[in-house]
Design an enzyme around this catalytic site. Structure first.
Site, PDB file in Angstrom:
ATOM      1  N   ARG A 127      33.567  41.215  38.473  1.00  0.00           N
ATOM      2  CA  ARG A 127      32.732  40.402  37.588  1.00  0.00           C
ATOM      3  C   ARG A 127      32.566  38.992  38.170  1.00  0.00           C
ATOM      4  O   ARG A 127      32.205  38.898  39.329  1.00  0.00           O
ATOM      5  CB  ARG A 127      33.320  40.374  36.179  1.00  0.00           C
ATOM      6  CG  ARG A 127      32.247  40.605  35.120  1.00  0.00           C
ATOM      7  CD  ARG A 127      32.807  40.479  33.745  1.00  0.00           C
ATOM      8  NE  ARG A 127      33.397  41.698  33.277  1.00  0.00           N
ATOM      9  CZ  ARG A 127      32.726  42.712  32.728  1.00  0.00           C
ATOM     10  NH1 ARG A 127      31.434  42.632  32.590  1.00  0.00           N
ATOM     11  NH2 ARG A 127      33.341  43.784  32.319  1.00  0.00           N
TER      12      ARG A 127
ATOM     13  N   ASP B 284      41.018  38.556  36.026  1.00  0.00           N
ATOM     14  CA  ASP B 284      40.364  37.301  35.635  1.00  0.00           C
ATOM     15  C   ASP B 284      40.869  36.744  34.307  1.00  0.00           C
ATOM     16  O   ASP B 284      40.191  35.937  33.675  1.00  0.00           O
ATOM     17  CB  ASP B 284      38.833  37.487  35.595  1.00  0.00           C
ATOM     18  CG  ASP B 284      38.390  38.495  34.549  1.00  0.00           C
ATOM     19  OD1 ASP B 284      39.269  39.159  33.959  1.00  0.00           O
ATOM     20  OD2 ASP B 284      37.180  38.608  34.306  1.00  0.00           O
TER      21      ASP B 284
ATOM     22  N   THR C  57      43.022  44.368  33.304  1.00  0.00           N
ATOM     23  CA  THR C  57      41.711  44.362  33.950  1.00  0.00           C
ATOM     24  C   THR C  57      41.885  44.456  35.457  1.00  0.00           C
ATOM     25  O   THR C  57      42.782  43.820  36.021  1.00  0.00           O
ATOM     26  CB  THR C  57      40.859  43.114  33.623  1.00  0.00           C
ATOM     27  OG1 THR C  57      39.767  43.065  34.548  1.00  0.00           O
ATOM     28  CG2 THR C  57      41.603  41.813  33.729  1.00  0.00           C
ATOM     29  N   ILE C  58      41.031  45.254  36.083  1.00  0.00           N
ATOM     30  CA  ILE C  58      41.086  45.311  37.539  1.00  0.00           C
ATOM     31  C   ILE C  58      40.622  43.978  38.122  1.00  0.00           C
ATOM     32  O   ILE C  58      40.919  43.661  39.262  1.00  0.00           O
ATOM     33  CB  ILE C  58      40.227  46.461  38.114  1.00  0.00           C
ATOM     34  CG1 ILE C  58      38.737  46.261  37.812  1.00  0.00           C
ATOM     35  CG2 ILE C  58      40.716  47.813  37.644  1.00  0.00           C
ATOM     36  CD1 ILE C  58      37.824  47.073  38.714  1.00  0.00           C
ATOM     37  N   ASP C  59      39.868  43.187  37.337  1.00  0.00           N
ATOM     38  CA  ASP C  59      39.264  41.953  37.854  1.00  0.00           C
ATOM     39  C   ASP C  59      40.287  40.827  38.058  1.00  0.00           C
ATOM     40  O   ASP C  59      40.002  39.851  38.745  1.00  0.00           O
ATOM     41  CB  ASP C  59      38.177  41.442  36.903  1.00  0.00           C
ATOM     42  CG  ASP C  59      37.099  42.473  36.634  1.00  0.00           C
ATOM     43  OD1 ASP C  59      36.906  43.361  37.484  1.00  0.00           O
ATOM     44  OD2 ASP C  59      36.458  42.394  35.569  1.00  0.00           O
TER      45      ASP C  59
ATOM     46  N   ASP D 237      39.540  40.353  28.618  1.00  0.00           N
ATOM     47  CA  ASP D 237      39.110  39.132  27.934  1.00  0.00           C
ATOM     48  C   ASP D 237      38.464  39.403  26.566  1.00  0.00           C
ATOM     49  O   ASP D 237      38.886  38.866  25.550  1.00  0.00           O
ATOM     50  CB  ASP D 237      38.136  38.411  28.877  1.00  0.00           C
ATOM     51  CG  ASP D 237      37.696  37.086  28.323  1.00  0.00           C
ATOM     52  OD1 ASP D 237      38.589  36.264  28.020  1.00  0.00           O
ATOM     53  OD2 ASP D 237      36.484  36.864  28.178  1.00  0.00           O
ATOM     54  N   GLY D 238      37.445  40.275  26.560  1.00  0.00           N
ATOM     55  CA  GLY D 238      36.718  40.553  25.312  1.00  0.00           C
ATOM     56  C   GLY D 238      37.604  41.223  24.285  1.00  0.00           C
ATOM     57  O   GLY D 238      37.605  40.845  23.098  1.00  0.00           O
TER      58      GLY D 238
ATOM     59  N   GLN E  71      37.129  52.089  42.066  1.00  0.00           N
ATOM     60  CA  GLN E  71      38.172  51.060  41.954  1.00  0.00           C
ATOM     61  C   GLN E  71      38.914  51.132  40.624  1.00  0.00           C
ATOM     62  O   GLN E  71      39.988  50.569  40.463  1.00  0.00           O
ATOM     63  CB  GLN E  71      37.553  49.655  42.095  1.00  0.00           C
ATOM     64  CG  GLN E  71      36.992  49.388  43.466  1.00  0.00           C
ATOM     65  CD  GLN E  71      35.939  48.294  43.459  1.00  0.00           C
ATOM     66  OE1 GLN E  71      36.207  47.159  43.815  1.00  0.00           O
ATOM     67  NE2 GLN E  71      34.730  48.634  43.077  1.00  0.00           N
TER      68      GLN E  71
HETATM   69  O1  F6P Z   1      35.799  44.452  34.044  1.00  0.00           O
HETATM   70  C1  F6P Z   1      35.991  45.580  34.819  1.00  0.00           C
HETATM   71  C2  F6P Z   1      34.704  46.029  35.462  1.00  0.00           C
HETATM   72  O2  F6P Z   1      34.976  47.175  36.242  1.00  0.00           O
HETATM   73  C3  F6P Z   1      33.997  44.957  36.293  1.00  0.00           C
HETATM   74  O3  F6P Z   1      34.600  44.743  37.538  1.00  0.00           O
HETATM   75  C4  F6P Z   1      32.605  45.517  36.342  1.00  0.00           C
HETATM   76  O4  F6P Z   1      31.647  44.476  36.527  1.00  0.00           O
HETATM   77  C5  F6P Z   1      32.436  46.140  34.987  1.00  0.00           C
HETATM   78  O5  F6P Z   1      33.747  46.377  34.481  1.00  0.00           O
HETATM   79  C6  F6P Z   1      31.679  47.435  34.971  1.00  0.00           C
HETATM   80  O6  F6P Z   1      31.547  47.845  33.673  1.00  0.00           O
HETATM   81  P1  F6P Z   1      30.960  49.267  33.251  1.00  0.00           P
HETATM   82  O7  F6P Z   1      32.047  50.279  33.501  1.00  0.00           O
HETATM   83  O8  F6P Z   1      30.670  49.118  31.815  1.00  0.00           O
HETATM   84  O9  F6P Z   1      29.780  49.519  34.095  1.00  0.00           O
END
Ligand code: F6P
Length: 378
Positions: free
Chosen positions: A186, A144, A140-142, A118-119, A288
């Site tokens: 997320r 979303d 994205t794994i999410d 997204d970002g 994950q």
């Molecule tokens: O957006 C992918 C993700 O893995 C989310 O599921 C998680 O909240 C976030 O990134 C974790 O980010 P970071 O690797 O910066 O801790």
């Protein structure tokens, strides 16, 4: 003799299994179309001072299809952060946009393929509006991102969480424990929902469905009356507590959201206190995101790479590749960003889980999906 055309590619934001498969897909299809290919290092950072990129070649892309991570590196903490301008509108530092444009021009790039969530795709959209020829690839794994049914990386994350549930299942049953698995995602519950179904979770807690501890405990006790003295609870990191609070482990900073995490332990402790049962919490975290992509993600990521290159070749800039099963298609990047895709509490996956007796920690609706579906035409 005319100079050979050239395309650039970068990977931005949190990594996801399948990034290298996209890079390989771009490189190989670019070569077929007669393009040279360069890869920028550390996401958007590689576009500006110091500009850093590597030529992508047969040799550098050899054997990367099944590799996790990204050979180009990535960052979600760099200078390319969208902030609110004086008028409240989201904006990127104009100097960074100018720097990126200069690099694209100096390297004679026909197009720049930005692989991100997204970002990162919101930055690609800013580039597009500033006249930089970009094409987006949703990662994205999410899962979303709007405008695509699946992002690559999601299936691999679900496979990892499912494997964790398979393992927790046997130990939970042996020790008659309540096991709580906290998964990423997320503010969306896709990973929790899919892994919960695939791994036989008994309770699934997601941000999209308000839940209470009373209902969670009710489900655990109900299982006990049926002789099941263990329970698997899957909780999405972004699931809100019954009070409405989100559990975080690091505050928001530098234009980044607060880091989610900790709800699993909270849920585990509270169940233990209320039911006086043995509980354990496992936080799956970045497992994950690492490791090789699943077969599905390799196929999806490869197709995304090839289709993104096709979009560049046809100068379809400002578009993002997307998956509308069974086809790969494209949409304007604006359709995908700043409106995250969440689980509908009425989707068929939720209905199927409920039909099997899975609890979402709420009072299950009595209405069947068929009643709902036929209601408007009655
Ligand atoms: O957006 C992918 C993700 O893995 C989310 O599921 C998680 O909240 C976030 O990134 C974790 O980010 P970071 O690797 O910066 O801790």
């Amino acid at each position: 003799m005319t100079a050979k055309r050239r395309v650039g590619v970068l990977t931005s934001g949190g990594d996801a299994p399948g990034l290298n498969a996209v890079i390989r897909g771009v490189y190989k299809s670019a070569a077929q179309l007669g393009y040279d290919c360069v890869g920028f290092l550390r996401g958007y950072e590689g576009l500006v001072d110091p500009v850093s990129y590597v030529p992508l070649t047969q040799q550098s892309t050899n054997g990367i299809l099944n590799q996790g991570g990204t050979i180009l590196g990535s960052t979600n903490r760099g200078r390319f952060t969208i902030v609110r301008g004086t008028d409240g509108e989201p904006m990127l530092d104009p100097e960074l946009i100018d720097g990126a444009r200069l690099t694209v021009e100096q390297l004679g790039l026909t197009g720049l393929i930005c692989i991100g969530g997204d970002g990162s795709l919101a930055i690609a959209q800013e580039f597009h509006e500033a006249g930089i020829p970009v094409v987006g690839v949703p990662k994205t794994i999410d899962n979303d991102l709007s405008a695509t049914v699946f992002t690559f990386g999601f299936d691999s994350a679900v496979a990892c969480a499912t494997d964790a549930l398979d393992r927790l299942h046997t130990t939970a049953a042996s020790h008659e424990r309540i096991m709580v698995l906290e998964v990423m995602g997320r503010n969306s519950g896709w990973i929790a929902l899919y892994a919960g179904i695939a791994g036989g979770g008994d309770v699934i807690l997601i941000p999209e469905i308000p839940w209470t501890f009373e209902h969670v405990c009710e489900k655990i006790l109900d299982r006990e009356t049926h002789g099941k003295r263990f329970t698997l609870v899957v909780v999405a990191e972004g699931a809100k507590l019954p009070s409405g609070e989100i559990v975080t482990c690091a505050p928001a900073e530098g234009g980044r959201h607060a880091r989610l995490g900790g709800i699993g332990q909270f849920v585990s402790d509270e169940i233990g206190k209320r039911l006086k049962r043995e509980t354990r919490c496992v936080v799956l975290g970045h497992l994950q995101r690492g490791g090789p992509p699943t077969t599905f993600d390799r196929v999806l990521a490869t197709q995304f790479g090839a289709h993104a290159m096709r979009l560049v070749h046809h100068e379809r800039f400002g578009e993002m590749v997307c998956y509308h099963p069974p086809e790969i298609d494209s949409v304007p990047i604006t359709e995908a960003v700043r409106q995250i895709s969440t689980v509908s509490p009425h989707c068929s996956a939720v209905h199927a889980a409920r039909a099997l007796g899975v609890s979402f920690g709420d009072r299950a609706p009595t209405e069947s999906p068929f009643q709902r579906a036929s209601a408007p035409s009655e």
